[in-house]
Design an enzyme around this catalytic site. Structure first.
Site, PDB file in Angstrom:
ATOM      1  N   GLY A   1      43.990  12.549 -37.798  1.00 37.18           N
ATOM      2  CA  GLY A   1      45.037  11.501 -38.010  1.00 37.18           C
ATOM      3  C   GLY A   1      46.053  11.892 -39.255  1.00 37.18           C
ATOM      4  O   GLY A   1      45.849  13.242 -39.711  1.00 37.18           O
TER       5      GLY A   1
ATOM      6  N   SER B   1      40.886   1.272 -49.443  1.00 36.30           N
ATOM      7  CA  SER B   1      42.073   0.878 -49.720  1.00 36.30           C
ATOM      8  C   SER B   1      42.342  -0.162 -50.779  1.00 36.30           C
ATOM      9  O   SER B   1      41.465  -0.740 -51.201  1.00 36.30           O
ATOM     10  CB  SER B   1      42.489   0.223 -48.289  1.00 36.30           C
ATOM     11  OG  SER B   1      43.697  -0.548 -48.706  1.00 36.30           O
TER      12      SER B   1
ATOM     13  N   TYR C   1      41.806  -6.067 -41.295  1.00 38.32           N
ATOM     14  CA  TYR C   1      41.530  -4.586 -41.740  1.00 38.32           C
ATOM     15  C   TYR C   1      40.920  -4.610 -43.103  1.00 38.32           C
ATOM     16  O   TYR C   1      40.000  -3.839 -43.417  1.00 38.32           O
ATOM     17  CB  TYR C   1      42.888  -3.905 -41.692  1.00 38.32           C
ATOM     18  CG  TYR C   1      43.357  -2.857 -42.334  1.00 38.32           C
ATOM     19  CD1 TYR C   1      42.603  -1.587 -42.180  1.00 38.32           C
ATOM     20  CD2 TYR C   1      43.771  -2.661 -43.688  1.00 38.32           C
ATOM     21  CE1 TYR C   1      42.439  -0.571 -43.016  1.00 38.32           C
ATOM     22  CE2 TYR C   1      43.667  -1.395 -44.463  1.00 38.32           C
ATOM     23  CZ  TYR C   1      43.156  -0.606 -44.030  1.00 38.32           C
ATOM     24  OH  TYR C   1      43.345   0.655 -44.749  1.00 38.32           O
TER      25      TYR C   1
ATOM     26  N   LYS D   1      37.276  -2.840 -44.811  1.00 36.64           N
ATOM     27  CA  LYS D   1      37.189  -2.090 -46.061  1.00 36.64           C
ATOM     28  C   LYS D   1      36.391  -2.440 -47.177  1.00 36.64           C
ATOM     29  O   LYS D   1      35.369  -1.826 -47.742  1.00 36.64           O
ATOM     30  CB  LYS D   1      38.558  -1.566 -46.506  1.00 36.64           C
ATOM     31  CG  LYS D   1      39.470  -0.851 -45.663  1.00 36.64           C
ATOM     32  CD  LYS D   1      38.832   0.421 -45.435  1.00 36.64           C
ATOM     33  CE  LYS D   1      39.635   1.474 -44.180  1.00 36.64           C
ATOM     34  NZ  LYS D   1      39.005   2.440 -43.926  1.00 36.64           N
TER      35      LYS D   1
ATOM     36  N   ARG E   1      57.637 -10.705 -44.752  1.00 40.06           N
ATOM     37  CA  ARG E   1      56.664 -10.591 -43.673  1.00 40.06           C
ATOM     38  C   ARG E   1      55.330 -11.147 -43.988  1.00 40.06           C
ATOM     39  O   ARG E   1      54.990 -11.347 -45.067  1.00 40.06           O
ATOM     40  CB  ARG E   1      56.377  -9.060 -43.534  1.00 40.06           C
ATOM     41  CG  ARG E   1      55.373  -8.720 -42.500  1.00 40.06           C
ATOM     42  CD  ARG E   1      55.344  -7.405 -42.391  1.00 40.06           C
ATOM     43  NE  ARG E   1      54.731  -6.588 -43.513  1.00 40.06           N
ATOM     44  CZ  ARG E   1      54.582  -5.312 -43.406  1.00 40.06           C
ATOM     45  NH1 ARG E   1      54.883  -4.454 -42.527  1.00 40.06           N
ATOM     46  NH2 ARG E   1      54.072  -4.696 -44.445  1.00 40.06           N
TER      47      ARG E   1
HETATM   48  N1  UFG Z   1      58.688  -3.093 -45.566  1.00 40.21           N
HETATM   49  C1  UFG Z   1      59.811  -3.552 -45.156  1.00 40.21           C
HETATM   50  N2  UFG Z   1      60.423  -3.365 -43.843  1.00 40.21           N
HETATM   51  C2  UFG Z   1      59.767  -2.594 -42.879  1.00 40.21           C
HETATM   52  C3  UFG Z   1      58.381  -2.319 -43.251  1.00 40.21           C
HETATM   53  C4  UFG Z   1      57.829  -2.586 -44.305  1.00 40.21           C
HETATM   54  O1  UFG Z   1      60.389  -4.058 -46.167  1.00 40.21           O
HETATM   55  O2  UFG Z   1      60.233  -2.456 -41.743  1.00 40.21           O
HETATM   56  C5  UFG Z   1      57.969  -3.549 -46.798  1.00 40.21           C
HETATM   57  C6  UFG Z   1      56.736  -4.127 -46.585  1.00 40.21           C
HETATM   58  O3  UFG Z   1      57.205  -5.606 -46.583  1.00 40.21           O
HETATM   59  C7  UFG Z   1      56.065  -3.972 -47.992  1.00 40.21           C
HETATM   60  C8  UFG Z   1      56.395  -2.509 -48.059  1.00 40.21           C
HETATM   61  O4  UFG Z   1      57.557  -2.257 -47.385  1.00 40.21           O
HETATM   62  O5  UFG Z   1      56.557  -4.807 -49.025  1.00 40.21           O
HETATM   63  C9  UFG Z   1      55.359  -1.631 -47.728  1.00 40.21           C
HETATM   64  O6  UFG Z   1      54.800  -2.080 -46.393  1.00 40.21           O
HETATM   65  P1  UFG Z   1      53.635  -0.857 -45.727  1.00 40.21           P
HETATM   66  O7  UFG Z   1      53.853  -1.546 -44.300  1.00 40.21           O
HETATM   67  O8  UFG Z   1      54.371   0.291 -45.676  1.00 40.21           O
HETATM   68  O9  UFG Z   1      52.665  -1.010 -46.367  1.00 40.21           O
HETATM   69  P2  UFG Z   1      51.606  -2.222 -46.785  1.00 40.21           P
HETATM   70  O10 UFG Z   1      51.731  -2.185 -48.541  1.00 40.21           O
HETATM   71  O11 UFG Z   1      52.063  -3.394 -46.433  1.00 40.21           O
HETATM   72  O12 UFG Z   1      50.426  -1.912 -46.440  1.00 40.21           O
HETATM   73  C10 UFG Z   1      49.345  -0.829 -47.229  1.00 40.21           C
HETATM   74  C11 UFG Z   1      48.565  -0.002 -46.458  1.00 40.21           C
HETATM   75  C12 UFG Z   1      47.508  -0.910 -45.655  1.00 40.21           C
HETATM   76  C13 UFG Z   1      46.972  -1.598 -46.917  1.00 40.21           C
HETATM   77  C14 UFG Z   1      47.778  -2.630 -47.689  1.00 40.21           C
HETATM   78  C15 UFG Z   1      47.168  -3.396 -48.538  1.00 40.21           C
HETATM   79  O13 UFG Z   1      49.517   0.796 -45.176  1.00 40.21           O
HETATM   80  O14 UFG Z   1      46.689  -0.018 -45.113  1.00 40.21           O
HETATM   81  O15 UFG Z   1      48.847  -1.545 -48.102  1.00 40.21           O
HETATM   82  O16 UFG Z   1      48.015  -4.029 -49.389  1.00 40.21           O
HETATM   83  F1  UFG Z   1      46.116  -2.724 -46.077  1.00 40.21           F
END
Ligand code: UFG
Length: 342
Positions: free
Chosen positions: A11, A126, A151, A155, A297
């Site tokens: 992965g 995480s 998820y 964890k 989101r």
């Molecule tokens: N975002 C956007 N547009 C997109 C995608 C993401 O604005 O198209 C923003 C999200 O709203 C967030 C930031 O970018 O504010 C980061 O988003 P990600 O989806 O890349 O990551 P997350 O912070 O949501 O998720 C991460 C890890 C998860 C974990 C989570 C815990 O990837 O495994 O943090 O907070 F569970």
């Protein structure tokens, strides 16, 4: 040769860790059923390690097949357990799938460790375990928060299971690594983030929009109480993150752990907003990104970033790369990965 079993080793983070272990004199074998990675990634790994990469294509939820790996490799010194489903939105709609996979495979691997006398164990946890923490940056002593999704709960439960297991098996040593936001790619562009399932992570979405593989993207929310209204995260380069695992194996093998269940935050300690990440991408790569300012989101928290002091002082781990290195390497990978997904 010091042999390490890396579950989920084909992965995204797992493949970078296999390469980092190899670079540091370990022999890494993996167990990965390609549920969310392309089989051809083994070619990229093999190229980087200079020999054919050995992977067991098994479902770790099956105890018998998991056990066979340990029977065939009595010289395993440590297990790094990445194998897990990782998508927050999917875990919201399909929690059973997440509990079944993420907990069963952990239980099976732990059971095999004790049966086959493997006493060193590293777990992919995480920052999601902290939930929506009030006091930032979070330290390892920040308590678990309300999990935002199944998820995150897998964890939290995984960590608790390992704690119980360590208590019951005093000679078993575990390190729980809490990742912040892994991003970027190997500097060679031979491996990188390439999931089979729909990606929801920010950095690969940026690169896919820039390359035209994805039509458009939105910044999810610009009315958060942050410096520019978009969410703050702690983006950690995947090569730095991978190296922390090698450091954690050294730490256990050298017996430097005070307790038999140690926890470390893995972030760089700097919060970056979504808009800052986009600006960094545009500036470093000289590419204009087509994005809109969108709605929040569901399930997102406004801000989280790490206090990484403990990992720096005790694991002797110093992340070397920043958001610019992340978006540059991610863009290099985006333009090099077609061979993998054809
Ligand atoms: N975002 C956007 N547009 C997109 C995608 C993401 O604005 O198209 C923003 C999200 O709203 C967030 C930031 O970018 O504010 C980061 O988003 P990600 O989806 O890349 O990551 P997350 O912070 O949501 O998720 C991460 C890890 C998860 C974990 C989570 C815990 O990837 O495994 O943090 O907070 F569970």
């Amino acid at each position: 040769m010091r042999k390490i079993l890396v579950t989920g080793g084909c992965g995204y983070i797992g493949s970078h860790t296999v390469v980092d272990l190899n670079d540091n004199g370990f022999q890494a074998i993996s167990a990965d059923n390609f549920s969310n990675s392309y089989r051809k990634i083994t070619e990229g790994i093999s190229d980087l390690i200079g020999k054919p990469h050995q992977n067991y294509d098994v479902d770790l939820c099956d105890l018998d097949t998991t056990e066979r790996i340990f029977q065939e490799n009595p010289d395993i010194e440590a297990v790094i357990h990445f194998a897990a489903y990782i998508y927050v939105p999917e875990s919201v709609t399909n929690p059973i799938r997440y509990y079944r996979n993420n907990l069963n495979n952990l239980l099976n691997v732990l059971e095999c460790c004790v049966k086959y006398n493997v006493s060193n164990f590293i777990f992919s946890s995480s920052c999601a375990v902290y939930g929506d923490a009030e006091d930032l940056p979070v330290t390892e002593n920040t308590p678990f928060g309300e999990a935002e999704c199944s998820y995150a709960r897998t964890k939290q439960m995984g960590e608790l299971i390992i704690r119980d297991f360590c208590y019951a098996n005093p000679s078993f040593n575990a390190v729980l690594l809490r990742y912040f936001n892994p991003a970027g790619s190997h500097e060679s562009s031979k491996i990188g983030e390439a999931p089979i399932l729909e990606n929801t992570h920010l950095v690969p979405i940026i690169t896919e929009v820039a390359s035209g593989h994805r039509e458009k993207m939105a910044v999810y929310g610009t009315d958060y109480p942050t410096r520019d209204g978009s969410c703050i995260r702690d983006y950690i380069h995947v090569m730095d993150l991978a190296h922390a695992h090698t450091k954690a194996v050294d730490f256990l093998k050298e017996g430097r752990n005070d307790s038999n269940c140690e926890v470390f935050n893995l972030g760089i300690g700097n919060g970056v907003t979504v808009l800052e990440a986009i600006q960094a991408f545009e500036k470093i790569n000289q590419v204009k990104l087509n994005y809109t300012l969108g709605e929040r989101r569901a399930g997102d928290i406004a801000a989280i970033y790490a206090n990484p002091t403990r990992a720096q002082e005790i694991l002797n781990w110093t992340p070397k790369r920043n958001i610019e290195d992340i978006v540059k390497s991610a863009w290099d990978w985006e333009r090099n990965k077609d061979w993998l997904i054809q």
